[in-house]
Design a protein around this motif. Structure first.
Motif, PDB file in Angstrom:
ATOM      1  N   GLN A  48       0.823  -1.200   0.000  1.00 14.87           N
ATOM      2  CA  GLN A  48       0.000   0.000   0.000  1.00 14.87           C
ATOM      3  C   GLN A  48       0.863   1.258   0.000  1.00 14.87           C
ATOM      4  O   GLN A  48       0.560   2.241  -0.683  1.00 14.87           O
ATOM      5  CB  GLN A  48      -0.936   0.017   1.211  1.00 14.87           C
ATOM      6  N   THR A  49       1.947   1.235   0.765  1.00 16.46           N
ATOM      7  CA  THR A  49       2.817   2.410   0.853  1.00 16.46           C
ATOM      8  C   THR A  49       3.460   2.715  -0.489  1.00 16.46           C
ATOM      9  O   THR A  49       3.505   3.877  -0.922  1.00 16.46           O
ATOM     10  CB  THR A  49       3.891   2.193   1.930  1.00 16.46           C
ATOM     11  N   ASP A  57      -5.395  -1.224   6.459  1.00 15.18           N
ATOM     12  CA  ASP A  57      -4.331  -0.226   6.325  1.00 15.18           C
ATOM     13  C   ASP A  57      -4.833   1.207   6.262  1.00 15.18           C
ATOM     14  O   ASP A  57      -4.054   2.147   6.456  1.00 15.18           O
ATOM     15  CB  ASP A  57      -3.485  -0.519   5.083  1.00 15.18           C
ATOM     16  N   ASN A  58      -6.105   1.409   5.967  1.00 10.77           N
ATOM     17  CA  ASN A  58      -6.620   2.772   5.896  1.00 10.77           C
ATOM     18  C   ASN A  58      -7.215   3.250   7.222  1.00 10.77           C
ATOM     19  O   ASN A  58      -7.725   4.371   7.294  1.00 10.77           O
ATOM     20  CB  ASN A  58      -7.667   2.890   4.787  1.00 10.77           C
ATOM     21  N   HIS A 108       0.021   3.394  10.539  1.00 10.65           N
ATOM     22  CA  HIS A 108      -0.595   2.558   9.496  1.00 10.65           C
ATOM     23  C   HIS A 108      -1.080   3.470   8.368  1.00 10.65           C
ATOM     24  O   HIS A 108      -1.751   4.475   8.590  1.00 10.65           O
ATOM     25  CB  HIS A 108      -1.763   1.716  10.011  1.00 10.65           C
ATOM     26  N   GLY A 109      -0.721   3.077   7.152  1.00  5.78           N
ATOM     27  CA  GLY A 109      -1.172   3.806   5.975  1.00  5.78           C
ATOM     28  C   GLY A 109      -0.755   5.267   5.988  1.00  5.78           C
ATOM     29  O   GLY A 109       0.318   5.640   6.484  1.00  5.78           O
ATOM     30  N   GLU A 110      -1.619   6.114   5.453  1.00  5.74           N
ATOM     31  CA  GLU A 110      -1.317   7.543   5.395  1.00  5.74           C
ATOM     32  C   GLU A 110      -1.214   8.155   6.784  1.00  5.74           C
ATOM     33  O   GLU A 110      -0.491   9.143   6.975  1.00  5.74           O
ATOM     34  CB  GLU A 110      -2.395   8.268   4.584  1.00  5.74           C
TER      35      GLU A 110
END
Length: 481
Positions: A77-78, A420-421, A436-438
């Motif tokens: 995802q990153t 992850d979001n 996690h995530g953004e």
């Protein structure tokens, strides 16, 4: 002559590099993440074997699911979202500041320190590192001394894939961790107990180092009146017994409608047998990390029994073992495969209801009204996680509105941490800050506000000397607002 310690030297190396190379392009960040991805691909088997050696009994499959799968998802995802996360953000400018413009630039903080725990020694070491590297930072990692094989292997493979000024590992005991926490990082991440988290926060405060503390606490699991107990029991057992309960977001205690005690006991016993047909010598059922922690859990159960609780050990399978017995051929670690237990008739003054359990003991509290559940949860510290099982949306939302927790999973356990979001973090004594995530990218970035003044600016109307013109402008601004 006093020579600086190895970790001080490593910090100085990273600090100077971060100040000399403030702007870290996307290409550099992406290449570091790809190196970490390659590290996991090439050395996953060796790292899983190191985790197994530290626990004594913990299958590579458990490490694959609980550590590597999470890390691979984070990396994917990153890498996919990195360009978007790095973009400069244009922001709206109010009328009285026009025709100026404004934006937010996301910059690296500099050097991020990570103190990781022993329970998921790969995921909780490298997860924060992924976010920190994506944000363009240098990373220093201090893994747990309770998993020496894993820590040594991490130091070895990270040293192969990264230069010391990019990413390095510092090994040592609790004293080293204390000194590590006192370094003047640009950000410090700690995952562990609330008691140690307080010490880390105090050490970081000497340098005004911002921290992210991922702690623990008493995470409640609530059974609604309309809950399907058979399905819920399997999901609760999985969340409680994954890694033998050595999970910061494991259900810590159960709140059960009065009258459903026998039905839940039967469903939970069946669920445990389904997940773990045998316990002793079963590599899927992890050992407690060491004898000290095993003794602590045993003492919690004994103390509860001495104060009137009923500890119901759930013996399953022909090879099942009592907490004090051992299966031949598996060494000392099999003695630490603690039999799961339900603990009935508990009250709030028992140690088992005051301390985070971090093991396979599940206290059960019967309730009559949902208001009693909310009051019981709010009487304690705010938990890291909360779990609700049931189909009544109004009841569910009422509980969620009236309680505060780090995160929530409905009709399952643990799963919010896999999304992850969603931000992962605590609140109050269960920690602060989330990644996690953004959310992690932003946690380890400095969001710098930039104001771009136009060639002609109405702000000059507000300069002194103040007089009639100033009063007219201020009157106009008041009307506009």
């Amino acid at each position: 002559m006093h020579l600086p310690s190895p970790w001080q030297q490593a910090f100085e190396l990273q600090y100077q590099a971060s100040r000399q190379h403030v702007d870290v392009p996307e290409l550099v960040r992406r290449e570091r993440l790809l190196r970490l991805q390659k590290l996991l691909h090439e050395h996953g088997t060796t790292l899983a074997a190191a985790v197994q050696a530290d626990f004594g009994v913990r299958s590579p499959q458990l490490t694959e699911m609980a550590d590597f799968m999470v890390l691979r998802t984070m990396l994917q995802q990153t890498l996919r979202q990195l360009k978007r996360w790095m973009r400069t953000q244009r922001v709206w400018t109010p009328l009285h500041l026009l025709p100026a413009m404004a934006r937010i630039e996301r910059q690296p903080l500099g050097v991020v320190g990570i103190i990781s725990p022993w329970n998921y020694p790969l995921q909780l070491a490298l997860g924060p590192a992924i976010a920190a590297l994506a944000a363009g930072n240098r990373v220093m990692l201090k893994p747990s001394e309770l998993t020496p094989h894993t820590s040594a292997q991490l130091a070895h493979v990270i040293g192969q894939f990264f230069s010391p000024e990019e990413f390095c590992v510092i090994q040592g005991d609790a004293q080293v961790a204390s000194q590590f926490a006192g370094l003047p990082f640009d950000h410090l991440v700690f995952t562990g107990s609330t008691a140690v988290g307080r010490k880390v926060a105090m050490a970081a405060a000497q340098h005004l180092t911002p921290t992210t503390l991922e702690l623990g606490g008493k995470s409640p699991c609530i059974i609604g009146n309309d809950c399907d107990l058979a399905q819920a029991a399997v999901r609760i057992a999985h969340g409680k017994l994954l890694n033998a309960g050595q999970t910061c977001i494991a259900p810590d205690y159960l709140l059960l409608p009065r009258g459903r005690e026998q039905a839940f006991e039967q469903a939970y016993r069946k669920a445990v047998a389904q997940l773990f047909p045998a316990l002793a010598g079963n590599p899927d059922y992890a050992a407690i990390i060491n004898q000290k922690h095993f003794n602590r859990l045993r003492n919690l159960a004994q103390q509860a029994e001495s104060e009137g609780a009923h500890v119901q050990w759930l013996e399953v399978g022909p090879a099942s073992a009592s907490p004090a017995s051992a299966a031949p051929g598996w060494g000392d670690a099999v003695q630490r495969q603690m039999t799961p237990a339900l603990v009935w008739n508990v009250h709030s003054e028992m140690d088992i209801m005051r301390e985070e359990i971090f093991g396979p003991l599940l206290p059960v509290i019967s309730y009559d009204h949902l208001d009693d559940v909310v009051k019981a949860i709010n009487a304690g510290e705010r938990p890291l996680a909360l779990y609700w099982f049931g189909q009544d949306v109004q009841q569910r939302d009422s509980v969620l509105r009236r309680t505060v927790s780090g995160g929530v999973t409905v009709n399952d356990t643990l799963m919010h941490v896999a999304h992850d979001n969603l931000p992962f973090g605590g609140v109050g004594s269960s920690g602060w800050g989330a990644y996690h995530g953004e959310h992690g990218f932003l946690r380890f970035s400095h969001q710098k506000g930039v104001f771009l003044q136009a060639k002609w600016s109405p702000a000059a109307w507000l300069y002194p000397p103040y007089g009639a013109k100033f009063e007219r402008v201020m009157a106009l601004l008041k009307r506009l607002h």
